[in-house]
Structures are given as C-alpha cells and as structure tokens.
Scaffold this motif. Sequence first.
Motif, PDB file in Angstrom:
ATOM      1  N   TRP A 128       0.818  -1.213   0.000  1.00 16.29           N
ATOM      2  CA  TRP A 128       0.000   0.000   0.000  1.00 16.29           C
ATOM      3  C   TRP A 128       0.845   1.254   0.000  1.00 16.29           C
ATOM      4  O   TRP A 128       2.030   1.251   0.326  1.00 16.29           O
ATOM      5  N   LEU A 129       0.169   2.335  -0.377  1.00 17.88           N
ATOM      6  CA  LEU A 129       0.755   3.672  -0.343  1.00 17.88           C
ATOM      7  C   LEU A 129      -0.322   4.617   0.158  1.00 17.88           C
ATOM      8  O   LEU A 129      -1.421   4.680  -0.404  1.00 17.88           O
ATOM      9  N   THR A 130      -0.007   5.351   1.227  1.00 22.86           N
ATOM     10  CA  THR A 130      -0.955   6.272   1.843  1.00 22.86           C
ATOM     11  C   THR A 130      -0.321   7.657   1.953  1.00 22.86           C
ATOM     12  O   THR A 130       0.902   7.802   1.896  1.00 22.86           O
ATOM     13  N   PRO A 131      -1.136   8.698   2.137  1.00 23.36           N
ATOM     14  CA  PRO A 131      -0.579  10.047   2.286  1.00 23.36           C
ATOM     15  C   PRO A 131       0.386  10.188   3.461  1.00 23.36           C
ATOM     16  O   PRO A 131       1.237  11.081   3.455  1.00 23.36           O
ATOM     17  N   ASP A 132       0.268   9.329   4.465  1.00 18.36           N
ATOM     18  CA  ASP A 132       1.179   9.394   5.610  1.00 18.36           C
ATOM     19  C   ASP A 132       2.633   9.191   5.204  1.00 18.36           C
ATOM     20  O   ASP A 132       3.549   9.572   5.942  1.00 18.36           O
ATOM     21  N   LEU A 133       2.862   8.567   4.048  1.00 25.81           N
ATOM     22  CA  LEU A 133       4.223   8.286   3.608  1.00 25.81           C
ATOM     23  C   LEU A 133       4.828   9.418   2.783  1.00 25.81           C
ATOM     24  O   LEU A 133       5.989   9.315   2.372  1.00 25.81           O
ATOM     25  N   ASP A 134       4.075  10.493   2.567  1.00 31.40           N
ATOM     26  CA  ASP A 134       4.568  11.565   1.700  1.00 31.40           C
ATOM     27  C   ASP A 134       5.879  12.170   2.206  1.00 31.40           C
ATOM     28  O   ASP A 134       6.704  12.614   1.410  1.00 31.40           O
ATOM     29  N   GLY A 135       6.078  12.230   3.506  1.00 37.26           N
ATOM     30  CA  GLY A 135       7.294  12.819   4.061  1.00 37.26           C
ATOM     31  C   GLY A 135       8.369  11.803   4.386  1.00 37.26           C
ATOM     32  O   GLY A 135       9.288  12.093   5.156  1.00 37.26           O
ATOM     33  N   LYS A 299       7.246  12.490  -4.387  1.00 40.85           N
ATOM     34  CA  LYS A 299       5.994  11.749  -4.520  1.00 40.85           C
ATOM     35  C   LYS A 299       6.095  10.745  -5.663  1.00 40.85           C
ATOM     36  O   LYS A 299       5.730   9.577  -5.522  1.00 40.85           O
ATOM     37  N   ALA A 300       6.611  11.201  -6.804  1.00 40.38           N
ATOM     38  CA  ALA A 300       6.747  10.316  -7.958  1.00 40.38           C
ATOM     39  C   ALA A 300       7.742   9.194  -7.678  1.00 40.38           C
ATOM     40  O   ALA A 300       7.535   8.042  -8.075  1.00 40.38           O
ATOM     41  N   LEU A 301       8.820   9.527  -6.977  1.00 41.16           N
ATOM     42  CA  LEU A 301       9.825   8.518  -6.641  1.00 41.16           C
ATOM     43  C   LEU A 301       9.238   7.454  -5.723  1.00 41.16           C
ATOM     44  O   LEU A 301       9.488   6.247  -5.897  1.00 41.16           O
ATOM     45  N   LEU A 302       8.434   7.873  -4.762  1.00 39.01           N
ATOM     46  CA  LEU A 302       7.815   6.937  -3.821  1.00 39.01           C
ATOM     47  C   LEU A 302       6.831   6.022  -4.544  1.00 39.01           C
ATOM     48  O   LEU A 302       6.788   4.807  -4.279  1.00 39.01           O
ATOM     49  N   ILE A 303       6.048   6.577  -5.465  1.00 37.36           N
ATOM     50  CA  ILE A 303       5.125   5.742  -6.235  1.00 37.36           C
ATOM     51  C   ILE A 303       5.898   4.705  -7.036  1.00 37.36           C
ATOM     52  O   ILE A 303       5.551   3.515  -7.049  1.00 37.36           O
ATOM     53  N   ASP A 326      -4.121   5.029  -1.529  1.00 38.90           N
ATOM     54  CA  ASP A 326      -5.038   5.946  -0.862  1.00 38.90           C
ATOM     55  C   ASP A 326      -4.750   7.384  -1.290  1.00 38.90           C
ATOM     56  O   ASP A 326      -3.680   7.928  -1.002  1.00 38.90           O
ATOM     57  N   GLU A 327      -5.713   7.998  -1.982  1.00 41.00           N
ATOM     58  CA  GLU A 327      -5.612   9.402  -2.396  1.00 41.00           C
ATOM     59  C   GLU A 327      -4.319   9.693  -3.151  1.00 41.00           C
ATOM     60  O   GLU A 327      -3.667  10.717  -2.941  1.00 41.00           O
ATOM     61  N   VAL A 328      -3.922   8.809  -4.028  1.00 38.28           N
ATOM     62  CA  VAL A 328      -2.686   9.004  -4.793  1.00 38.28           C
ATOM     63  C   VAL A 328      -2.945   9.808  -6.057  1.00 38.28           C
ATOM     64  O   VAL A 328      -2.213  10.755  -6.380  1.00 38.28           O
ATOM     65  N   ALA A 329      -3.983   9.484  -6.819  1.00 40.48           N
ATOM     66  CA  ALA A 329      -4.223  10.116  -8.115  1.00 40.48           C
ATOM     67  C   ALA A 329      -4.483  11.612  -7.995  1.00 40.48           C
ATOM     68  O   ALA A 329      -4.140  12.383  -8.895  1.00 40.48           O
ATOM     69  N   ALA A 330      -5.066  12.047  -6.879  1.00 40.15           N
ATOM     70  CA  ALA A 330      -5.441  13.456  -6.729  1.00 40.15           C
ATOM     71  C   ALA A 330      -4.240  14.379  -6.733  1.00 40.15           C
ATOM     72  O   ALA A 330      -4.361  15.570  -7.050  1.00 40.15           O
ATOM     73  N   HIS A 331      -3.079  13.878  -6.375  1.00 36.47           N
ATOM     74  CA  HIS A 331      -1.896  14.728  -6.246  1.00 36.47           C
ATOM     75  C   HIS A 331      -0.973  14.636  -7.458  1.00 36.47           C
ATOM     76  O   HIS A 331       0.162  15.106  -7.409  1.00 36.47           O
ATOM     77  N   VAL A 351      -6.036  -3.771  -7.984  1.00 39.71           N
ATOM     78  CA  VAL A 351      -5.679  -2.444  -7.501  1.00 39.71           C
ATOM     79  C   VAL A 351      -6.912  -1.771  -6.915  1.00 39.71           C
ATOM     80  O   VAL A 351      -7.965  -1.705  -7.577  1.00 39.71           O
ATOM     81  N   TRP A 352      -6.769  -1.266  -5.688  1.00 37.72           N
ATOM     82  CA  TRP A 352      -7.820  -0.505  -5.021  1.00 37.72           C
ATOM     83  C   TRP A 352      -7.321   0.921  -4.842  1.00 37.72           C
ATOM     84  O   TRP A 352      -6.236   1.140  -4.317  1.00 37.72           O
ATOM     85  N   MET A 353      -8.138   1.895  -5.281  1.00 38.78           N
ATOM     86  CA  MET A 353      -7.769   3.292  -5.182  1.00 38.78           C
ATOM     87  C   MET A 353      -8.894   4.101  -4.552  1.00 38.78           C
ATOM     88  O   MET A 353     -10.069   3.739  -4.683  1.00 38.78           O
ATOM     89  N   THR A 354      -8.541   5.186  -3.890  1.00 37.16           N
ATOM     90  CA  THR A 354      -9.542   6.084  -3.329  1.00 37.16           C
ATOM     91  C   THR A 354      -9.349   7.481  -3.899  1.00 37.16           C
ATOM     92  O   THR A 354      -8.252   7.862  -4.304  1.00 37.16           O
ATOM     93  N   GLY A 355     -10.440   8.244  -3.921  1.00 44.70           N
ATOM     94  CA  GLY A 355     -10.382   9.626  -4.362  1.00 44.70           C
ATOM     95  C   GLY A 355     -11.715  10.307  -4.123  1.00 44.70           C
ATOM     96  O   GLY A 355     -12.770   9.659  -4.163  1.00 44.70           O
TER      97      GLY A 355
END
Length: 383
Positions: A128-135, A299-303, A326-331, A351-355
């Motif tokens: 998974w990838l969540t916004p918490d991992l952005d930093g 962000k792109a590197l993490l994805i 989680d909320e990846v496409a929006a950014h 693949v499960w995505m949220t937005g």
Amino acid sequence: MTDPEAQRLTRLIARDFRNHADLDLALERRFVALVGENGAGKTNLLEAISLFSPGRGLRRADLLTMARAGGPGGFAVSATLARDGDEHRLGTGVEPPGYDGRAARVCRVDGGGVPSPIAFAEFLRVVWLTPDLDGLFRGPAGDRRRFLDRLVLAVDAAHGARVSAMERALRSRNRLLEERPNDGQWLDAVEREVAELGVAVALARRETVERLDRLIAETRDDAQPFPWASVRLEGDLDDLVAVWPAVEAEDRFRLALRQGRPRDRAAGRTLVGPQSTDLVVRHGPKDVPAATASTGEQKALLIGLVLAHARLVQAMSGIAPLILLDEVAAHLDPRRRAGLFDALEALPGQVWMTGADPALFAELEGRADMVRIADGRVVPSEA
C-alpha cells in the motif's frame, strides 16, 4: 505458482468496522475505485483489506480502535478471494472485550481458525501507499525503518515476529543495564538473544533491499513518469552482515554489545544494532539523495518504489499482491496520472484506489468497479 491474472477479491464484507456498520461489496474487475467525500469511509475499506497481512494494518492502529463507535465493541471483516478457478474465504476480526478489557483477534481461512494473520500470506499479499508516507524521505530514520520492515513483511510473513522478538530482547537488555548493570551472566544471556535476533532481522532486510535494488536496475526506464530509485541500507549491523557470515556477525555484534554496556547505560538505550538501521534512497536519474528532491519528485519517486516493490512481491512469492493506493491520483498532474494507470495496468495484481472526485478515474471507465461511498455505505453512483 499462482496465475496472477486469476487472483482478485470478489467480495468484501465489513461489519462494525470503523464507520461501516454492515457493508457488503461485490466486485467484478481488477481495478476498484472508491469515491466519496472526506470521512465517507473510503480509507477504512483499504485498512480492512490491509488486515489480511501480518501486522496491524496500514494505519498501525490498535485493534479495538477499529471497532465502530456505538457498536458492540468488536468487528469482523471477511473477503472472498478468487484464485486459480477456486474461491477462498478469509476472515478476521476482534471479539468484544471480556471482563478484563482484553480483546481476542480471530483469523479464519475457509471457515477454519488459524493462529495468526501470517496464515493469510499463503493466499494473499498486500502492499500500500498512503498520504502518511509523503514525508518519508525527509522524515526521521524510524519512519523509513518501519517502511523497510513493511517491504520485507510483504515477502517474508515471519519478519514481523522476528522484529517484535528483537524489540522485546532490546527492552530486556536496557532494563537490565538500568537495574542490574553488574549482572554479567544475565546480560550475556540477553545479549546472545539480541545478537541472534538482530542478525536474522538484518539479513532479511538486506536480502529484500538487494533484490529490490537489482529489480529496479534491471527494469528501469528513464522515460517513465515515475523515476527509478536506488536503495541500500546504512547501519553498523548492516555493515557487519554484508561482510561476515551470520555466525561471525553474531559474535562480533555480541562483542560490540558487551563493550558498549557503559555507554548504553548512560544513554538509556542500546545504540548499536538493527534498531538504528536507515533505508537510504536516491533519485536514480538525477543521482541525488531523495530528501533533496522536490516535493513532486519525491511523490513520484515513492510511487515508483512501491510499484517496483509490488513486482518484487510477485517475483518472490508467486502471488500478485493487492495494491492499495489511498488518495494518490489526486496529487498527480494529468500526465503522471495517466502514467500511473498505465503502470498499474502492466502489473498483475488487483488495484484498489480512493479519491474524492470521480473524474480522477475517468480514464478507467469500463475497466474499474466505480464504488461510491457515503457515511459508511455504498450508494448508487447517480445518488
């Protein structure tokens, strides 16, 4: 080896889980897009799926906090997995607390009880990838270490138990140094345990990181919208296991622990070992530390790193993992969003995505189950 194209969740049920009182979701496609306003319960469903992996899920929350407010105090999550023409039913949850306030976790496979979530790894892997991992790249080493252990756990379901045992042994050593610093016999014994567990943890991390780095190097494409990363481990014990056989590394680590007793007692913690490992990530095309890249580049590197990890999980386990985004496409800008969908299309897992905005997933029309969530319920798209 499981045929990755034949594996997906076809049904997800969540009862008294977070804000979902009684949700029953039937699925047909490999892409699932959960849309709805903030607080509707989209991420809660990703968290429910993440419980079918070892650990406490993508939020790392205590189990009792997942029970619905106003509910009976427990919760249940079940999923139907279509695999190689067969179906398997996976279930997990927590019984309402007893008189002592404790809650027992229950795990089931095809109706039969299993000892722990580790048993799910035979059927299912989850990344998974969540916004918490952005930093992640700019944050403390402890955040990257937890991310690292999640990478390892997706390919080695027993890794979490080793890490937990190592942390308990380290706490025992720290307590002994504080309360009985002259008890050499007990310190020798606990340091032997720390050394054995620490080297086992370090070796598991090293194998995963080296395989991931090699996979990225072999498949990298500078034209892709998600830059490739180079990854390595940095730490005193990581240097030991990179040079010495396991037995020799244990002996040297144990000697370092013994010699470091006065220093560690003064510090109030053990200063050497796998608890100080860091995951070092570099932006491959630019050859700079990931922490110095721009926010968008990070962000792109993490994805790109998470997508490469999904490929590694499939290669090492033979199971195409469920990918939770989680909320990846929006950014992402339109070019990178299209690139993300193309990259996901090339991967074998569901693949499960949220937005919040259904327009984010317009390019997936006809290829994705579009599920609108509101107040913990599935509602018709036109509502």
